[in-house]
Design an enzyme around this catalytic site. Structure first.
Site, mmCIF file in Angstrom:
data_model
loop_
_atom_site.group_PDB
_atom_site.id
_atom_site.type_symbol
_atom_site.label_atom_id
_atom_site.label_comp_id
_atom_site.label_asym_id
_atom_site.label_seq_id
_atom_site.Cartn_x
_atom_site.Cartn_y
_atom_site.Cartn_z
ATOM 1 N N HIS A 1 -0.521 4.646 7.344
ATOM 2 C CA HIS A 1 0.210 5.292 6.239
ATOM 3 C C HIS A 1 0.618 6.710 6.555
ATOM 4 O O HIS A 1 0.029 7.360 7.420
ATOM 5 C CB HIS A 1 -0.656 5.252 4.973
ATOM 6 C CG HIS A 1 -1.061 3.868 4.597
ATOM 7 N ND1 HIS A 1 -2.306 3.359 4.854
ATOM 8 C CD2 HIS A 1 -0.354 2.873 4.024
ATOM 9 C CE1 HIS A 1 -2.368 2.101 4.433
ATOM 10 N NE2 HIS A 1 -1.191 1.774 3.938
ATOM 11 N N ASP B 1 -3.358 7.943 8.005
ATOM 12 C CA ASP B 1 -4.363 7.106 8.669
ATOM 13 C C ASP B 1 -3.637 6.251 9.709
ATOM 14 O O ASP B 1 -2.540 6.609 10.137
ATOM 15 C CB ASP B 1 -5.166 6.284 7.642
ATOM 16 C CG ASP B 1 -4.308 5.296 6.849
ATOM 17 O OD1 ASP B 1 -3.144 5.046 7.242
ATOM 18 O OD2 ASP B 1 -4.817 4.752 5.852
ATOM 19 N N SER C 1 0.805 -1.223 0.000
ATOM 20 C CA SER C 1 0.000 0.000 0.000
ATOM 21 C C SER C 1 0.839 1.275 0.000
ATOM 22 O O SER C 1 0.328 2.343 -0.287
ATOM 23 C CB SER C 1 -0.931 0.014 1.213
ATOM 24 O OG SER C 1 -0.188 -0.122 2.405
#
Ligand SMILES: *[C@@H]1O[C@H](CO)[C@@H](O)[C@H](O)[C@H]1NC(C)=O
Ligand SMILES: *[C@@H]1O[C@H](CO)[C@@H](O)[C@H](O)[C@H]1NC(C)=O
Ligand SMILES: *[C@@H]1O[C@H](CO)[C@@H](O)[C@H](O)[C@H]1NC(C)=O
Ligand SMILES: *[C@@H]1O[C@H](CO)[C@@H](O)[C@H](O)[C@H]1NC(C)=O
Ligand SMILES: *[C@@H]1O[C@H](CO)[C@@H](O)[C@H](O)[C@H]1NC(C)=O
Length: 357
Positions: A327, A324, A36
């Site tokens: 991340h 978040d 991600s």
């Protein structure tokens, strides 16, 4: 007659300026692999909970919520801008034959081991990402280049950037309720398992023609809100967890040096993001940041997870370290990316020297 002279002059200057024009793109293509940290839309098209195709993700990105797991650009985006290349599009969104300026195979929640992250749904692990490169790009090249030496030249000048491995901890080793790896491996033997497998995958990339490969270290996974808010009463970094990343990164450095010295004409570069991003957590003001412990967006489970769709995030993501529960913000990716391009984060060569601009 005068008009004719002017025309000649104009043509002459056009000719000179075309000869002297910037040699961009300096690198024919940017190929992106990973999780991600680098995913820019592959998981949008997979049956998984690990998606970022809704607001507030992408609030500072021109295309809005594209599937990037941050407010704006990722590290590969900054690298593409520097190289004068378009952002490498997500491989799964390809409608026709791929453009040969790069493709992004990264897939959120996945890792090096095939079972990592699978409780969240489908993702593409690192070996599958290389399979996809082999199946899409390799057959395309002979259509564009006449000789096999042109094909090897194209591949050897292209840049391959990778960030993988965090999820083998976050979505595997550190989750004993779902995975039993921590019962079978101590931290060093688990790191060696991962690095051994990673080395085999890098050798496959080399066989496929890659010569310039940049692999980023795993970050301070003991400092992400998802970990600090669950496992640390004080909200401080969990150093035992950070230590797992340090062990992995040490083994990684040795492995990359070995590959560079044993695989002819290869350059396996280490992106040393770990110390830099840790320093930014401890000394946020040195990096123009004000908050290095709380997520900017409103997340599920009190700051430990992904952003809740549609809820307004903090007003100043550029002053936040975390976007978040997992991340980082574009602001931090920009520091790491530009220092890999131009500074001392990427060793033994930064990108500028690697591509000789
Ligand atoms: C290494 O990765 C491949 C592909 O993901 C997998 O099939 C294999 O089992 C892995 N090896 C180990 C030791 O985990
Ligand atoms: C790439 O694909 C070809 C054709 O399917 C296969 O023969 C080859 O082993 C693959 N190479 C790698 C490194 O996976
Ligand atoms: C949410 O997290 C904060 C920061 O870690 C903590 O102070 C607070 O008690 C938590 N709230 C709940 C309801 O768990
Ligand atoms: C070094 O890399 C080669 C591949 O180029 C590999 O075969 C060898 O096992 C590696 N050595 C160590 C000590 O990892
Ligand atoms: C590289 O560094 C120089 C001086 O340190 C700076 O002027 C330049 O803007 C930097 N370029 C990039 C792409 O960061």
């Amino acid at each position: 007659m005068q008009k004719f002279m002017i025309l000649i002059l104009i043509m002459f200057f056009l000719y000179i300026s075309s000869v002297n024009s910037d040699p961009f793109p300096a690198v024919p293509a940017l190929y992106v692999f990973g999780d991600s940290l680098f995913d820019n839309g592959n998981n949008n098209l997979l049956p998984t909970l690990a998606k970022a195709d809704f607001s507030p993700y992408g609030m500072n990105f021109d295309g809005g919520a594209t599937g990037r797991f941050t407010d704006g650009k990722t590290i590969p985006d900054f690298i593409a801008e520097f190289l004068g290349l378009p952002f490498s599009p997500p491989y799964l969104s390809m409608r026709s034959s791929p453009k040969l300026t790069g493709l992004n195979f990264a897939s959120a929640s996945c890792g090096i081991l095939p079972e990592t992250g699978n409780y969240l749904g489908k993702c593409l692990n690192f070996a599958e990402q290389i399979d996809s490169f082999n199946n899409t790009i390799k057959p395309e090249l002979p259509k564009h280049y006449k000789t096999s030496s042109e094909v090897s030249d194209y591949l050897s000048k292209s840049l391959f950037v990778i960030a993988i491995g965090s999820n083998d901890y976050i979505n595997n080793y550190l989750d004993p309720g779902l995975y039993d790896t921590s019962k079978h491996y101590d931290p060093l033997s688990f790191a060696r398992l991962l690095i051994g497998n990673l080395s085999l995958q890098f050798q496959r990339l080399y066989k496929l023609g890659a010569r310039k490969v940049i692999m980023f270290e795993i970050g301070h996974i003991g400092c992400i809100p998802s970990v600090t808010r669950q496992f640390s009463h004080s909200g401080q970094c969990v150093e035992d967890v950070n230590q797992l990343a340090v062990i992995f990164n040490d083994e990684l450095a040795t492995m990359l040096k070995n590959l560079t010295s044993t695989l002819k004409d290869s350059e396996f570069i280490l992106g040393q993001g770990h110390m830099l991003s840790y320093d930014a957590i401890i000394n946020p003001s040195n990096y123009g940041l004000e908050d290095s412990s709380n997520p900017c967006c409103i997340t599920w489970a009190n700051g430990t997870s992904a952003c809740i769709p549609g809820l307004a995030p903090c007003k100043d993501p550029e002053k936040h370290y975390f976007w978040d529960g997992y991340h980082l913000t574009e602001a931090v990716y920009k520091v790491i990316g530009t220092r890999c391009i131009n500074g001392t984060v990427c060793v033994p060569k930064n990108i500028k020297d690697l591509v000789q601009i």
